[in-house]
Design an enzyme around this catalytic site. Structure first.
Site, PDB file in Angstrom:
ATOM      1  N   CYS A  54      10.256  -0.125   9.049  1.00 37.63           N
ATOM      2  CA  CYS A  54      10.669   1.293   8.530  1.00 37.63           C
ATOM      3  C   CYS A  54       9.255   2.075   8.525  1.00 37.63           C
ATOM      4  O   CYS A  54       8.807   2.361   9.464  1.00 37.63           O
ATOM      5  CB  CYS A  54      11.768   1.225   7.485  1.00 37.63           C
ATOM      6  SG  CYS A  54      12.624   2.855   7.472  1.00 37.63           S
ATOM      7  N   ARG A  61      10.182  10.008  13.115  1.00 37.27           N
ATOM      8  CA  ARG A  61      10.444   9.804  11.663  1.00 37.27           C
ATOM      9  C   ARG A  61      12.081  10.171  11.496  1.00 37.27           C
ATOM     10  O   ARG A  61      12.573  11.267  12.115  1.00 37.27           O
ATOM     11  CB  ARG A  61       9.484  10.708  10.942  1.00 37.27           C
ATOM     12  CG  ARG A  61       8.439  10.043  10.573  1.00 37.27           C
ATOM     13  CD  ARG A  61       7.570  10.998   9.827  1.00 37.27           C
ATOM     14  NE  ARG A  61       7.936  10.652   8.334  1.00 37.27           N
ATOM     15  CZ  ARG A  61       7.906  11.667   7.410  1.00 37.27           C
ATOM     16  NH1 ARG A  61       8.123  12.973   7.662  1.00 37.27           N
ATOM     17  NH2 ARG A  61       8.401  11.315   6.203  1.00 37.27           N
ATOM     18  N   GLU A  99      14.471  -7.292   5.077  1.00 37.07           N
ATOM     19  CA  GLU A  99      14.349  -7.612   3.551  1.00 37.07           C
ATOM     20  C   GLU A  99      15.362  -7.479   2.872  1.00 37.07           C
ATOM     21  O   GLU A  99      15.526  -7.978   1.390  1.00 37.07           O
ATOM     22  CB  GLU A  99      12.992  -7.263   3.045  1.00 37.07           C
ATOM     23  CG  GLU A  99      12.906  -5.737   2.515  1.00 37.07           C
ATOM     24  CD  GLU A  99      12.901  -4.751   3.615  1.00 37.07           C
ATOM     25  OE1 GLU A  99      12.819  -3.376   3.546  1.00 37.07           O
ATOM     26  OE2 GLU A  99      12.845  -5.031   4.811  1.00 37.07           O
ATOM     27  N   HIS A 117      15.378  -2.893   7.972  1.00 38.80           N
ATOM     28  CA  HIS A 117      14.891  -3.254   6.541  1.00 38.80           C
ATOM     29  C   HIS A 117      15.465  -4.929   6.781  1.00 38.80           C
ATOM     30  O   HIS A 117      16.480  -5.254   5.922  1.00 38.80           O
ATOM     31  CB  HIS A 117      15.553  -2.823   5.436  1.00 38.80           C
ATOM     32  CG  HIS A 117      14.756  -1.467   5.195  1.00 38.80           C
ATOM     33  ND1 HIS A 117      13.673  -1.363   4.716  1.00 38.80           N
ATOM     34  CD2 HIS A 117      15.086  -0.217   5.798  1.00 38.80           C
ATOM     35  CE1 HIS A 117      13.520  -0.001   4.304  1.00 38.80           C
ATOM     36  NE2 HIS A 117      14.284   0.583   5.256  1.00 38.80           N
ATOM     37  N   GLY A 163       9.799   2.834   2.793  1.00 46.54           N
ATOM     38  CA  GLY A 163       9.750   3.767   1.951  1.00 46.54           C
ATOM     39  C   GLY A 163       9.499   5.039   2.422  1.00 46.54           C
ATOM     40  O   GLY A 163      10.008   5.393   3.593  1.00 46.54           O
TER      41      GLY A 163
END
Length: 193
Positions: A79, A106, A172, A170, A47
């Protein structure tokens, strides 16, 4: 086994679906009272790390969760979750939990258009699909306690230090559950000690 998923912002529901698929009980952490649930592990999803960091403090969750991590609660950051755990952030003055001895960069792969997917090796579990979306990577490992688990295009993208697992990608967002299973095994090891 029960895993808490930080659900303030970002890709948290996909982690729940993955845990459901693996038959692991989970609950969402949205407010302080959610921390009354016993948890064997914690997932910090992808996020926007700066938004999550602010909400963690505004909702009075920050100190409690930081304390749990420092006291050995297994935690899995994906992330933005990697950024929340990092001791140092190369291109940001903000610090969050600062529990993991890594320096991250980042948005290291650029804007949303710089997102990509690759199949690459993850130490101990073999090839996994890795989806990178405005992802960070680890610039520097700051301690010998940090184990590098994945290097993609000469960048460190998965690390483990004691009770902490952090990945730049990610898992997921794929059908491959191996990285979540790796975290579940970390929790089982922790529960046996």
């Amino acid at each position: 086994m029960k895993i808490g998923i930080l659900a303030l912002q970002g890709a948290f529901i996909e982690h729940k679906y993955m845990l459901d698929k693996l038959g692991v009980e989970s609950f969402e952490i949205r407010q302080k009272k959610d921390l009354e649930n016993n948890m064997d592990g914690l997932i910090l999803p992808g996020g926007e790390s700066s938004v999550m960091g602010k909400l963690l403090r505004d909702l009075d969750l920050f100190d409690i969760l930081k304390n749990k991590i420092e006291n050995g609660l297994p935690v899995f950051g994906t992330c933005a979750g990697m950024i929340l755990l990092a001791k140092e952030i190369d291109n940001d003055d903000r610090r969050h939990f600062s529990t993991m001895n890594i320096e991250v960069k980042r948005n290291a792969y650029g804007r949303q258009l710089g997102s990509f997917s690759i199949i690459s090796d993850f130490k101990g579990i073999g090839n996994v699909e890795m989806v990178y979306i405005r992802a960070p990577y680890v610039n520097k490992v700051l301690s010998d306690d940090v184990e590098m688990l994945s290097i993609v295009e000469d960048k460190i993208t998965a690390v483990r230090e004691k009770n902490m697992l952090a990945v730049a990608f990610h898992p997921e967002l794929t059908s491959d559950s191996k990285v979540h299973e790796y975290f579940i095994n970390m929790i089982k090891e922790n529960n046996e000690n």
